[in-house]
Design an enzyme around this catalytic site. Structure first.
Site, PDB file in Angstrom:
ATOM      1  N   ASP A 183      -2.556   4.777   7.454  1.00 55.56           N
ATOM      2  CA  ASP A 183      -1.232   5.387   7.494  1.00 55.56           C
ATOM      3  C   ASP A 183      -1.343   6.898   7.607  1.00 55.56           C
ATOM      4  OD1 ASP A 183       0.630   3.161   7.167  1.00 55.56           O
ATOM      5  OD2 ASP A 183      -0.375   2.848   5.258  1.00 55.56           O
TER       6      ASP A 183
ATOM      7  N   ASP B 190       4.533  -4.922   7.989  1.00 56.01           N
ATOM      8  CA  ASP B 190       3.960  -3.923   7.083  1.00 56.01           C
ATOM      9  C   ASP B 190       4.953  -3.604   5.967  1.00 56.01           C
ATOM     10  OD1 ASP B 190       2.611  -1.799   5.919  1.00 56.01           O
ATOM     11  OD2 ASP B 190       2.888  -0.417   7.605  1.00 56.01           O
TER      12      ASP B 190
HETATM   13  C1  DX5 Z   1       3.155   2.147   4.777  1.00 54.06           C
HETATM   14  C2  DX5 Z   1       2.082   1.271   4.183  1.00 54.06           C
HETATM   15  C3  DX5 Z   1       2.654   0.464   3.086  1.00 54.06           C
HETATM   16  C4  DX5 Z   1       1.698  -0.190   2.160  1.00 54.06           C
HETATM   17  C5  DX5 Z   1       1.761  -1.654   2.168  1.00 54.06           C
HETATM   18  O1  DX5 Z   1       3.303   2.030   6.102  1.00 54.06           O
HETATM   19  O2  DX5 Z   1       1.312   0.573   5.124  1.00 54.06           O
HETATM   20  O3  DX5 Z   1       3.625  -0.369   3.547  1.00 54.06           O
HETATM   21  O4  DX5 Z   1       0.427   0.249   2.298  1.00 54.06           O
HETATM   22  O5  DX5 Z   1       1.423  -2.139   0.933  1.00 54.06           O
HETATM   23  P1  DX5 Z   1       2.434  -2.684  -0.194  1.00 54.06           P
HETATM   24  O6  DX5 Z   1       3.837  -2.585   0.333  1.00 54.06           O
HETATM   25  O7  DX5 Z   1       1.978  -4.075  -0.420  1.00 54.06           O
HETATM   26  O8  DX5 Z   1       2.207  -1.798  -1.347  1.00 54.06           O
HETATM   27 ZN    ZN Z   2       1.611   1.287   7.532  1.00 51.00          ZN
END
Ligand code: DX5
Ligand code: ZN
Length: 223
Positions: free
Chosen positions: A35, A176
């Site tokens: 990210d 995601d």
């Molecule tokens: C942002 C990230 C999040 C996160 C996903 O784009 O990619 O959405 O790491 O993990 P969760 O929502 O399971 O914490």
């Molecule tokens: Zn992401």
């Protein structure tokens, strides 16, 4: 379509990233989801380009770069990537997103288009020829640990239908945000193919990464 797993590195143990990458390789994870945020397109800042290049140098797991930045093409030259890596940009991140998608292809990478929860599916309708993957955000981007968007299943199902009807039955849909085992199962049934795994299923306090990966794999029927 083959179901695939993409591990969200912002949720990994950042002080022991090499160890996490080695474990993810052993666990057979298909992509490393990285990210990139700019504090403007989304209200957060996470990982950066030097880290991407450092990771690329030590692993053969393809990278799945999720750019949550305005005017993402300004940064394409900063990343050393190859044809197995995906650069995914948000529909709203540039007025001329069609041109940006073409720039990703010109760089020799796979192109992804990301849609925020409220972004209409219509946005992808005339861009299908320029992308290799559609990312349907299942939370508003920017932070880990959020709750699934209420219409996520419906949106993934509608996206699958739009792509199939347009002759793109082979184009994977990535999801995601809050991909727990339970949400992953539902979204898989709706037509999701690539699952971004963060704090909801892979990087857990009470479970080893290898075990968590195995549990997701069997629950989502990933080969
Ligand atoms: C942002 C990230 C999040 C996160 C996903 O784009 O990619 O959405 O790491 O993990 P969760 O929502 O399971 O914490
Ligand atoms: Zn992401």
């Amino acid at each position: 379509m083959t179901k695939q797993l993409s591990a969200s590195l912002m949720c990994a143990d950042l002080m022991n990233l090499q160890k996490s990458v080695d474990e993810l390789k052993k666990a057979g994870i298909d992509y490393l989801h990285i990210d990139i945020m700019d504090g403007s397109f989304v209200p957060n800042i996470t990982l950066g380009f030097d880290l991407i290049n450092a990771i690329k140098a030590v692993t053969d797991i393809p990278l799945d770069i999720h750019m949550m930045v305005n005017e993402p093409s300004k940064f394409f030259d900063m990343m050393k990537l190859d044809e197995n890596d995906i650069i995914c940009v948000h529909y709203e991140s540039d007025i001329h997103i069609h041109r940006v998608l073409s720039q990703i292809k010109a760089k020799g990478c796979k192109a992804g288009l990301a849609l925020n929860p409220q972004t209409p599916l219509e946005s992808v309708k005339y861009l299908t020829d320029y992308i290799d993957m559609l990312l349907v955000m299942t939370v508003s981007p920017g932070f880990a640990g959020q709750k699934l968007f209420a219409a996520a299943e419906r949106k993934v199902a509608d996206a699958r239908k739009l792509l199939d009807d347009a002759g793109f039955a082979d184009m994977p849909i990535e999801v995601d945000g809050n991909i727990s085992i339970e949400n992953g199962r539902k979204l898989s049934t709706s037509g999701a193919d690539i699952f971004v795994l963060g704090t909801s299923s892979l990087f857990l306090k009470d479970k080893e990464l290898s075990q968590a990966a195995q549990d997701v794999r069997s629950a989502l029927n990933v080969q």
